[in-house]
Enzyme design. Sequence first.
Site, PDB file in Angstrom:
ATOM      1  N   GLU A 287      -5.058 -23.925 -40.405  1.00 48.96           N
ATOM      2  CA  GLU A 287      -3.943 -23.989 -41.663  1.00 48.96           C
ATOM      3  C   GLU A 287      -2.895 -23.054 -41.617  1.00 48.96           C
ATOM      4  OE1 GLU A 287      -4.478 -23.623 -46.389  1.00 48.96           O
ATOM      5  OE2 GLU A 287      -6.474 -24.642 -44.997  1.00 48.96           O
TER       6      GLU A 287
ATOM      7  N   ASP B 257      -8.962 -24.293 -43.339  1.00 50.38           N
ATOM      8  CA  ASP B 257      -9.740 -23.099 -44.412  1.00 50.38           C
ATOM      9  C   ASP B 257     -10.823 -24.618 -44.227  1.00 50.38           C
ATOM     10  OD1 ASP B 257      -7.881 -21.080 -44.190  1.00 50.38           O
ATOM     11  OD2 ASP B 257      -7.776 -21.198 -46.075  1.00 50.38           O
TER      12      ASP B 257
ATOM     13  N   TYR C 192     -15.048 -15.576 -46.715  1.00 51.91           N
ATOM     14  CA  TYR C 192     -13.880 -16.355 -46.691  1.00 51.91           C
ATOM     15  C   TYR C 192     -14.213 -16.312 -48.239  1.00 51.91           C
ATOM     16  CZ  TYR C 192     -11.379 -21.129 -47.662  1.00 51.91           C
ATOM     17  OH  TYR C 192     -10.589 -22.061 -48.641  1.00 51.91           O
TER      18      TYR C 192
END
Length: 974
Positions: free
Chosen positions: A9, A109, A335
């Site tokens: 990304e 992601d 994350y």
Amino acid sequence: MTKTLVIAEKPSVAQDIVRALTPVYGKFDKHEDHFENEQFVVTSAVGHLVEIQAPEEFDVKRGKWSFANLPVIPPRFDLKPVDKTKSRLNAVVKQAKRKDVTQLINACDAGREGELIFRLIEQYAGGAKGGLGKPIQRLWLQSMTPQAIRDGFEKLRSEQQMQGLADAARSRSEADWLVGINGTRAMTAFNSRDGGFFLTTVGRVQTPTLSLVVDREDKIRKFISRDYWEVHGTFDAQAGQYLGKWFNPQWKKSDDAEAKADRVWSAAEAQAIAAAVKGKPATVTEESKPTTQASPLLFDLTSLQREANGKFGFSAKTTLALAQSLYERHKALTYPRTDSRALPEDYVPVAQQTFEMLAHSGMRHLEPFAQQAIGAGYVRPTKRIFDNSKVSDHFAIIPTTQAPSGLSEAEQKLYDLVVRRFMAVFFPSAEYQVTTRISKVEQHSFKTEGKVLVKPGWLAIYGKEAANEVEDAKEGDKGQPLVAVQPGEQPRTSDAQPKGLKTKPPARYSEATLLGAMESAGKQIDDEELRSAMQEKGLGTPATRAAIIEGLLTEKYMLREGRELIPTAKAFQLMTLLRGLQVDELCRADLTGEWEYKLSQMEKGALSRAAFMQEIAAMTERMVKKAKEYDRDTIPGDYATLATPCPSCGGIVKENYRRYACTGADGHSDGCGFSFTKSPAGRTFETAEAEQLLRDRRLGPLEGFRSKAGWPFVAEVTIVRDEDNQNFKFEFDFGDDEKEAEASGPVDFGGQQSLGHCPKCGAPVFEHGANYVCSKSVPTAAQAVPSCDFKSGQIILQQPIEREQMSKLLATGKTDLLEKFVSNRTRRNFKAFLAWDAAAGKVNFEFEASKYPARKTAAATKTAAAGVAKTGAVAKKAPAAKKTAAAKKTTARKPAAANFRPDAALAAVIGDGAVARTEVVKKVWDYVKAHNLQDPADKRVIVADAKLLPVFGKDRIGMFEVTGAVGKHLLPND
């Protein structure tokens, strides 16, 4: 040989993947837009490279703000490149189309947006075919450490496994387009029917979120405070005094939300209770029991944003950016865009490794607790922490096994917050001894509560102020131990006093509380576990909520004052419109929360994409139809009555949906015809602004107006006499000082204080109209014909230029860095200094020097290569100290030479050492502001403290005297 293309990304993630794969798959060669070895090609997007649009045959170009072309519900969506990243898209597509690339790995992601970014790129690359037709696998990363990346490549997911998430991602994007485009065009068309252009943006998630804030503000405005009393008693026991508060043991909850067991609703009753018990003995009963308090759960993104907002004042957007940096750049957090507060059941060994890292991390305030957890074996499987059923696409935010370094202050604060929460959840519960004492005097009961911390448990990690530091700490948790009362003892009521209080309205939303309301779709849920269960029906997702709040602020639907979010008149007007049109779907947070729930069901394969999109299309058609067919003159609503009378006939001026209008002397007739619009050029007046305009006949200058073409502008507004219609009318006034001067004769600056000296001619500069002007640039009694033309606006590109900043520019040549300019071309905010440009003879922008070196372009490289080829010479790197003549010409202007040093008195204020004259005033002003030495009644006056008194020579000094005063304390720097 065939290869696999990996699309990340962001460039930083692509680099991390390359570093992680190199030890296993061999060295990668770096190219301009990708990395490559014998097995893999790794490239990246930069966020969204492609966006959806209506196909050409369904796209409305002219008249798109008209009802005639609504609703727009295309049978399919086409794709178009995002303009600013078109070159990056071309680079990615080029790699994807290579014949030797036979399969793709989506490494964007792990989440809905990451899935959408990749799917749209792949579809765009395939052109009319709707895709490349190459096999796709999914890299699902929840941690960015090299080992986690390598593990991810060992467990790639199939395209079929990701189909539900892909469907939800596309459905969310298309639903937002349908509701946003049709809703915004329909409401704009409705609001612009009487002329002008009033852009009225709405959104599938944005508008229901706004409704929460408007509803809360409405309750605050309508709240009527009530007086109530509490009775506080003081009791003398043999061991000492203790306090108690009267309460009614028979009290039960009722419809009156303000009623509580310890409240009395009349002063007479409170006085009677106090008189009845004063001096009387009390019969005491006491119950003491142990209680425990477990630590809060691990953080998901929303709870982290709420905690960081409450503790540090960080906005949701700032917290997300910091967490993303700690995840991507520092590899210090897992994350962050997660809605889970639990860990996978196989993560126990990783948690133990994380504690090992923390025990040797160098964070001395936390190392002992990490060592304690390891030594006592606190890290063990428990469903409260490790539960696969509570882990969605991602698990809770925790520190990784990699100790960070080089964190900024803000990053360190957020990292520390996550580390403490991670450690605390493994520690034992805090243990208290809670005592409830009832002292009965006559027929009246008084309650006293004491709470003693017996074992701190997890609270030890937060230190002495734990009760205030930790989320969900309740009032009374800091209770003190009580003095003992012997069995049979009857303490005397030595004093009893009624305390008069007032009920308070609900608090305005902060970002922390609004995030909580979005999470539960507006339902007031205090219980942490129940709130977690409601998350799937919330407004937006953890990853999008910050952007939703920022969007409402950007569109001026809300203002941020301190930590409070305050809806504007524009927000109230939108809610009045939607409720008047009965478009409930955009007003009720719980209905939109249901759609979010359906998207989450789609991710799990439990709901079809077609069924969801059919529901959204039906809602869109209904919304447009309601606006198009509404035929009444006004929208029902709760409207204001202005205190200032009509300027034409003295009648009562009232607000309706579109205007402020005269309603005659009785307030119920058609009046004399005087009225003015509520939203000129797309900017809605606050009620107080409308009142001021009517009272003073002039208001501004104001920013936020938009022309019919959509360009922002600034203007004053006035109410002036309309001789043709024998009434008054509303007009814009753009501050043409020359015409104003001609109309009103010579300008008199006698009542003003000069801001400084004109950089052109040295004459004093004053405020005049909407500008700062040289006194010789307008006709005055002393000079009928202007001889100078210096003028600078009080608002430039929507950035207000305060008096202090203009004074600074006149004194030093430059303002501070100003952050709210809005480009007329791109309509984006930018930062700049305003500086006097002597060569151009005017005030110009000056920009901050870039932190990064200029990027070497392909053209520059080609030119350099051509030069080498032409001369046949070998290029050598020139020594840093030697510059060519061309380079010298482009070098930034040198700072002023430090030719002075302060004497002892001035050095006590600005420090010792060589200084340039222009630096001195700035340093003095920094000192004044840091010590709050401006007179509150007149900010242009400085009140000298002990250090400034020897410099100024008097107690108070005007801001324009500062330069002369400090100049006397500068010595040549020999």
